[in-house]
Scaffold this motif. Structure first.
Motif, mmCIF file in Angstrom:
data_model
loop_
_atom_site.group_PDB
_atom_site.id
_atom_site.type_symbol
_atom_site.label_atom_id
_atom_site.label_comp_id
_atom_site.label_asym_id
_atom_site.label_seq_id
_atom_site.Cartn_x
_atom_site.Cartn_y
_atom_site.Cartn_z
ATOM 1 N N ASP A 1 0.806 -1.217 0.000
ATOM 2 C CA ASP A 1 0.000 0.000 0.000
ATOM 3 C C ASP A 1 0.844 1.275 0.000
ATOM 4 O O ASP A 1 0.318 2.373 0.163
ATOM 5 C CB ASP A 1 -0.943 0.016 1.210
ATOM 6 C CG ASP A 1 -0.195 0.004 2.538
ATOM 7 O OD1 ASP A 1 1.039 -0.215 2.535
ATOM 8 O OD2 ASP A 1 -0.835 0.209 3.587
ATOM 9 N N LEU A 2 2.143 1.140 -0.223
ATOM 10 C CA LEU A 2 3.024 2.303 -0.149
ATOM 11 C C LEU A 2 2.635 3.380 -1.154
ATOM 12 O O LEU A 2 2.555 4.574 -0.810
ATOM 13 C CB LEU A 2 4.477 1.869 -0.366
ATOM 14 C CG LEU A 2 5.505 2.999 -0.440
ATOM 15 C CD1 LEU A 2 5.519 3.832 0.831
ATOM 16 C CD2 LEU A 2 6.897 2.433 -0.734
ATOM 17 N N LEU B 1 11.472 0.955 -4.940
ATOM 18 C CA LEU B 1 11.059 2.012 -4.020
ATOM 19 C C LEU B 1 11.443 3.388 -4.564
ATOM 20 O O LEU B 1 10.674 4.347 -4.461
ATOM 21 C CB LEU B 1 11.698 1.798 -2.647
ATOM 22 C CG LEU B 1 11.235 0.561 -1.873
ATOM 23 C CD1 LEU B 1 12.083 0.362 -0.626
ATOM 24 C CD2 LEU B 1 9.764 0.679 -1.502
ATOM 25 N N ALA B 2 12.622 3.472 -5.149
ATOM 26 C CA ALA B 2 13.066 4.753 -5.707
ATOM 27 C C ALA B 2 12.134 5.220 -6.820
ATOM 28 O O ALA B 2 11.880 6.423 -6.968
ATOM 29 C CB ALA B 2 14.497 4.626 -6.217
ATOM 30 N N LYS B 3 11.619 4.294 -7.606
ATOM 31 C CA LYS B 3 10.710 4.663 -8.694
ATOM 32 C C LYS B 3 9.408 5.259 -8.159
ATOM 33 O O LYS B 3 8.733 6.005 -8.873
ATOM 34 C CB LYS B 3 10.426 3.440 -9.565
ATOM 35 C CG LYS B 3 11.623 3.011 -10.405
ATOM 36 C CD LYS B 3 11.311 1.775 -11.233
ATOM 37 C CE LYS B 3 12.515 1.371 -12.086
ATOM 38 N NZ LYS B 3 12.250 0.137 -12.868
ATOM 39 N N LEU B 4 9.062 4.929 -6.915
ATOM 40 C CA LEU B 4 7.866 5.508 -6.292
ATOM 41 C C LEU B 4 8.158 6.871 -5.669
ATOM 42 O O LEU B 4 7.246 7.531 -5.173
ATOM 43 C CB LEU B 4 7.316 4.568 -5.229
ATOM 44 C CG LEU B 4 6.761 3.222 -5.716
ATOM 45 C CD1 LEU B 4 6.306 2.380 -4.530
ATOM 46 C CD2 LEU B 4 5.610 3.430 -6.694
ATOM 47 N N ASP C 1 0.076 8.734 -2.263
ATOM 48 C CA ASP C 1 -1.007 9.499 -2.900
ATOM 49 C C ASP C 1 -1.848 10.234 -1.855
ATOM 50 O O ASP C 1 -2.277 11.376 -2.074
ATOM 51 C CB ASP C 1 -1.891 8.571 -3.734
ATOM 52 C CG ASP C 1 -1.224 8.120 -5.020
ATOM 53 O OD1 ASP C 1 -0.268 8.794 -5.468
ATOM 54 O OD2 ASP C 1 -1.656 7.097 -5.585
ATOM 55 N N VAL C 2 -2.089 9.583 -0.731
ATOM 56 C CA VAL C 2 -2.837 10.231 0.352
ATOM 57 C C VAL C 2 -2.056 11.436 0.871
ATOM 58 O O VAL C 2 -2.627 12.510 1.100
ATOM 59 C CB VAL C 2 -3.125 9.229 1.490
ATOM 60 C CG1 VAL C 2 -3.698 9.958 2.711
ATOM 61 C CG2 VAL C 2 -4.087 8.150 1.025
ATOM 62 N N LYS D 1 10.695 11.447 1.428
ATOM 63 C CA LYS D 1 9.992 10.182 1.629
ATOM 64 C C LYS D 1 11.000 9.115 2.056
ATOM 65 O O LYS D 1 11.954 8.825 1.334
ATOM 66 C CB LYS D 1 9.276 9.726 0.357
ATOM 67 C CG LYS D 1 8.042 10.570 0.009
ATOM 68 C CD LYS D 1 8.416 11.890 -0.629
ATOM 69 C CE LYS D 1 7.195 12.708 -0.996
ATOM 70 N NZ LYS D 1 7.573 14.029 -1.544
ATOM 71 N N THR D 2 10.782 8.568 3.241
ATOM 72 C CA THR D 2 11.644 7.503 3.736
ATOM 73 C C THR D 2 10.811 6.252 3.967
ATOM 74 O O THR D 2 9.608 6.331 4.232
ATOM 75 C CB THR D 2 12.350 7.901 5.040
ATOM 76 O OG1 THR D 2 11.425 7.838 6.132
ATOM 77 C CG2 THR D 2 12.942 9.307 4.949
#
Length: 288
Positions: free
Chosen positions: A204-205, A253-256, A210-211, A228-229
């Motif tokens: 759900d990261l 994770l980096a792509k997010l 997005d939230v 963002k960590t």
């Protein structure tokens, strides 16, 4: 992407008599390996996912002060401070002191607290959840005021400070990291008060981010201002067997938009896993 070390287990093989030496070796090795931050837990008992409560656990801010004297580059913080364990005026003073004595390397990691067993066990304050979040917001307001030139009184629902004097001021305004992914309260507080968020590397990261973006829009905050960590295990495996798997995860994770992966390292007191991460993971992650 930066890599940070979370020291979450102080039950080292040599025992308490050598704990200070072992902790120094771990922190220095992490700094030498290129880790950008070192954190400790703000617990007084070990948490159940890592071991029984009887395992060794050091008090967070005493430990960070010790680490400040043994490192020179890494940022230092509690991941994350339990808001109800310390009065906010004293917390602001603790972090200010850490910042001055570390040469400007302190951060405030903070959250609403969750470990009722340890709090009740040692008689620490642990009000109901809704009140802890109210206290969290007031604490954020107080520390920001104390890290400014204002000495005005603060009058909140839970805290009243007659004079918010804070000397010396921190060498830099300590960045605030708020831990947790609660969509209604925690991420709103991130958007309103923090320089960094901390989430878990679960399915759900992307939704959580997005939230957070929506909360930023609601309060007029630039989403990109917030670091963002993500808390994630940093396990290179025996002789690097899991390095490729770890790098694949970090790249995803980096792509997010995740900018720092922060986590605990298995067998950290052996130092070899830190050295391996420093050779194989830290420089590769910098390129993500």
């Amino acid at each position: 992407m930066d890599i940070g070390l979370h020291i979450a287990d102080f039950t080292f093989p040599a025992g308490p008599a050598r704990l200070a030496d072992d902790l120094t070796r771990v922190a220095v090795a992490a700094e030498d390996a290129g880790f950008t931050r070192v954190s400790v837990m703000d617990h007084v008992w070990q948490i159940s996912v890592l071991g029984p409560p009887e395992h060794e656990m050091l008090e967070a801010y005493t430990t960070l002060g010790y680490l400040a004297a043994r490192t020179s580059r890494v940022e230092l913080l509690a991941w994350v401070t339990a808001v109800s364990y310390r009065e906010p005026g004293m917390l602001a003073k603790l972090v200010s002191t850490l910042d001055v004595l570390s040469g400007g390397r302190a951060m405030l990691g903070i959250g609403a607290a969750w470990n009722g067993d340890e709090a009740r066990g040692l008689g620490l304050s642990f009000p109901p959840t809704a009140e802890r979040f109210e206290r969290l917001e007031e604490t954020l307001q107080i520390v920001r005021q104390m890290w400014s030139e204002s000495e005005e009184p603060y009058a909140g629902t839970h805290y009243q400070l007659e004079r918010t004097l804070n000397r010396p001021q921190p060498l830099r305004t300590p960045p605030i990291l708020i831990g947790g992914g609660g969509e209604k309260k925690t991420l709103r507080l991130v958007a309103q008060y923090a320089q960094a968020c901390n989430l878990f590397a679960g399915p759900d990261l992307e939704h959580k981010l997005d939230v957070l973006r929506g909360h930023c829009e609601a309060v007029g905050r630039d989403y990109d201002e917030i670091e963002k960590t993500v808390m994630v295990p940093l396990d290179p495996g025996e002789k690097g067997a899991k390095v490729d798997e770890l790098l694949t995860q970090l790249q995803g994770l980096a792509k997010l938009g995740v900018q720092e992966a922060h986590g605990w390292v298995p067998r950290v007191s052996e130092i070899t896993p830190l050295e391996l991460l420093g050779r194989e993971v830290v420089p590769a992650a910098k390129a993500f």
